[in-house]
Design an enzyme around this catalytic site. Structure first.
Site, short mmCIF file in Angstrom:
data_model
loop_
_atom_site.label_atom_id
_atom_site.label_comp_id
_atom_site.label_asym_id
_atom_site.label_seq_id
_atom_site.Cartn_x
_atom_site.Cartn_y
_atom_site.Cartn_z
N ASP A 184 -3.73 0.64 2.07
CA ASP A 184 -1.80 -0.73 2.11
C ASP A 184 -1.24 0.27 2.20
O ASP A 184 -0.25 0.70 0.94
CB ASP A 184 -2.43 -1.24 0.98
CG ASP A 184 -0.72 -2.44 1.15
OD1 ASP A 184 0.04 -2.67 1.42
OD2 ASP A 184 -0.69 -3.30 -0.13
N LEU A 185 -0.96 1.15 2.74
CA LEU A 185 -0.10 2.80 3.22
C LEU A 185 1.00 2.59 3.59
O LEU A 185 2.09 2.73 4.15
CB LEU A 185 -0.71 3.83 3.88
CG LEU A 185 -0.48 4.99 3.51
CD1 LEU A 185 -0.38 5.74 1.86
CD2 LEU A 185 -0.89 5.84 4.74
#
Length: 264
Positions: A184-185
């Site tokens: 979940d960058l």
């Protein structure tokens, strides 16, 4: 469980940060040093990002590999819930409204972090979040009406969960690269020094695992390209790709993983 943890940290001021996501709650504890964060979630959360024993394991693994993450203070579980307590990390979220002269540096720091993660030894990483696992979670989310169909990207507005999963299946890449990925960058999960723009912390690592690096790139460039925010826009997404290494990026895969994320 909430009251038991409060008794352990009675001199801190507890402030609720978020509540929702399968019953998970997050508190910020201030007023005493060190500042802390407490996460509490059901033992079997519907949202895999709130697998707190798994997140604790990932924090410890990243710390051993030199990645700046919150220090784990305690972890635990009982019959109904799991929890982790971590120290707050100094720094400013990459999602904040940075001064214009620092914005490209912020984006470059995010790209450098992506390279750092993707260059970690994938064969030593015990966590798997590859495409087969992600697709199984996506199908589960559709089958159990867990997809927020009111919050889709414009090109998918009005689509059903079944239409989304069918398009995912149709456009699934034939080959999958393997690298250590955050999962979940997005800018709000990266903390930076407000002066130097160096990465000081990586947070919310519950989905970290070996996956195709485009799963990280897709979310980063999507968030950075949103021009409704006055401090981001398409030029920042392009700078991210340039600094990461545009020659390493397959734009069809980026589009695929952006579509897949609609199901989470």
């Amino acid at each position: 469980m909430d009251s038991e943890l409060r008794n352990k940290y009675p001199h801190h001021t507890w402030t609720s940060v978020s509540e929702g996501d399968s019953g998970a709650v997050v508190y910020h504890l201030t007023g005493e040093q060190p500042e802390l964060y407490v996460k509490i979630a059901p033992n079997a959360p519907e949202n895999s990002a709130f697998d707190l024993p798994g997140e604790a394991d990932r924090l410890e693994w990243l710390a051993r590999h030199g990645v700046p993450v919150p220090r784990l203070v305690e972890r635990g579980a009982d019959a109904g819930a799991a929890w982790i307590v971590t120290e707050a990390v100094r720094g400013v979220s990459a999602a904040e409204e940075w001064p214009e002269h620092q914005r490209f540096a912020v984006v470059e720091a995010m790209a450098g972090l992506a390279r750092t993660l993707h260059d970690l030894p994938a064969d030593e990483c015990p966590f798997d979040h590859g495409l087969s696992i992600a697709l199984a979670e996506a199908r589960h989310n559709v089958a159990n009406d867990l997809v927020d169909l009111e919050d889709l990207q414009d090109q998918y507005e009005g689509w059903s969960g079944e239409q989304l999963i069918a398009e995912v299946e149709r456009t699934r890449p034939q080959q999958e690269q393997r690298a250590v990925c955050h999962g979940d960058l997005c800018p709000n999960n990266v903390l930076l020094d407000p002066e130097t723009c160096e990465v000081t912390g990586v947070i919310d690592v519950g989905r970290l695992g070996v996956a195709d690096p485009h799963s990280d790139i897709a979310l980063a460039v999507r968030e950075l390209a949103i021009d409704e925010d006055p401090w981001f826009g398409p030029q920042y997404a392009e700078r991210f790709l340039e600094h990461y290494g545009v020659q390493r990026v397959d734009k069809d895969k980026v589009a695929f993983y952006q579509l897949l994320d609609e199901l989470f």
